[in-house]
Motif scaffolding. Structure first.
Motif, PDB file in Angstrom:
ATOM      1  N   TRP A  21      54.681  74.805  28.221  1.00  0.00           N
ATOM      2  CA  TRP A  21      53.126  74.682  27.919  1.00  0.00           C
ATOM      3  C   TRP A  21      52.901  75.877  27.095  1.00  0.00           C
ATOM      4  CZ3 TRP A  21      49.518  77.253  31.121  1.00  0.00           C
ATOM      5  CH2 TRP A  21      49.633  77.432  32.572  1.00  0.00           C
TER       6      TRP A  21
ATOM      7  N   ARG B 188      60.080  73.186  31.636  1.00  0.00           N
ATOM      8  CA  ARG B 188      60.436  72.105  31.017  1.00  0.00           C
ATOM      9  C   ARG B 188      59.901  72.385  29.308  1.00  0.00           C
ATOM     10  NH1 ARG B 188      63.238  69.140  34.386  1.00  0.00           N
ATOM     11  NH2 ARG B 188      61.571  67.895  33.825  1.00  0.00           N
ATOM     12  N   LEU B 189      58.452  72.499  29.872  1.00  0.00           N
ATOM     13  CA  LEU B 189      57.218  72.092  29.101  1.00  0.00           C
ATOM     14  C   LEU B 189      57.532  73.257  27.765  1.00  0.00           C
ATOM     15  CD1 LEU B 189      54.492  70.310  28.627  1.00  0.00           C
ATOM     16  CD2 LEU B 189      53.802  71.546  30.284  1.00  0.00           C
TER      17      LEU B 189
ATOM     18  N   GLU C 148      60.733  67.193  41.006  1.00  0.00           N
ATOM     19  CA  GLU C 148      61.124  67.255  39.545  1.00  0.00           C
ATOM     20  C   GLU C 148      59.528  67.462  39.283  1.00  0.00           C
ATOM     21  OE1 GLU C 148      61.781  66.014  35.950  1.00  0.00           O
ATOM     22  OE2 GLU C 148      63.132  65.854  37.712  1.00  0.00           O
ATOM     23  N   ALA C 149      58.244  67.326  39.784  1.00  0.00           N
ATOM     24  CA  ALA C 149      56.996  67.361  39.064  1.00  0.00           C
ATOM     25  C   ALA C 149      57.400  69.256  39.088  1.00  0.00           C
ATOM     26  CB  ALA C 149      56.387  67.315  40.206  1.00  0.00           C
TER      27      ALA C 149
ATOM     28  N   GLN D 242      59.289  70.898  38.418  1.00  0.00           N
ATOM     29  CA  GLN D 242      60.437  71.004  37.104  1.00  0.00           C
ATOM     30  C   GLN D 242      59.978  71.323  36.119  1.00  0.00           C
ATOM     31  OE1 GLN D 242      64.245  69.723  39.087  1.00  0.00           O
ATOM     32  NE2 GLN D 242      64.329  70.843  39.836  1.00  0.00           N
ATOM     33  N   GLN D 243      59.213  69.952  35.608  1.00  0.00           N
ATOM     34  CA  GLN D 243      58.898  69.600  34.557  1.00  0.00           C
ATOM     35  C   GLN D 243      57.784  70.869  33.771  1.00  0.00           C
ATOM     36  OE1 GLN D 243      56.743  65.026  33.970  1.00  0.00           O
ATOM     37  NE2 GLN D 243      56.079  66.240  35.904  1.00  0.00           N
TER      38      GLN D 243
END
Length: 153
Positions: free
Chosen positions: A22, A19-20, A12-13, A15-16
């Protein structure tokens, strides 16, 4: 204690980041990959003291195929950020150089990237940032080895 109890949290870390968004680009209409190409041309020239970079140089530096580099370079040329010149002694060799416009944008991207990461270092602290760098390099090496093993089959 199970070494793998946090595997889902680790996935999950990672995959973030996808989605970010950045690296969203508010600087220009160029894609992030094209901005990286501009900066790579500039850095290669500074590092090697040359006026331009070949497609082969850029391919090695960015670890992408020559056709991928050629496609991005052609886009940068068509938008006025780069030019292609042919070597006077060996017409098979062409070098990619930045226009003034490309040079200004590459400088802006470099400054903004440094500011972003300075902010991250301020936010996390120097020691955690150094640890993060070491960990990310280790993660990269792991995935490189994994990819190399998969290429063997």
């Amino acid at each position: 204690m199970d070494d793998y109890e946090n595997i889902d949290a680790l996935i999950e870390a990672f995959q973030q980041f996808s989605r970010l968004n950045w690296r969203r680009n508010s600087i220009s209409s160029l894609k992030p990959s094209e901005l990286r190409m501009l900066v790579s041309i500039r850095q290669g020239n500074e590092r090697e003291g040359r006026k331009g970079q070949t497609v082969s140089d850029l391919s090695k530096q960015l670890k992408v195929t020559s056709p991928t580099v050629t496609q991005m370079v052609n886009s940068l040329i068509s938008q006025g950020y780069a030019i292609r010149t042919t070597d006077a002694q060996d017409r098979r060799i062409s070098e990619i150089t930045l226009t003034d416009r490309g040079e200004r944008l590459a400088e802006l991207v470099t400054v903004r990237t440094h500011e972003t990461f300075k902010g991250m270092i301020d936010y996390l602290g120097k020691e955690p940032s150094d640890t993060l760098r070491q960990l990310l390099n280790g993660v990269y090496e792991y995935f490189e080895q994994l990819n190399n093993r998969q290429d063997e089959f």
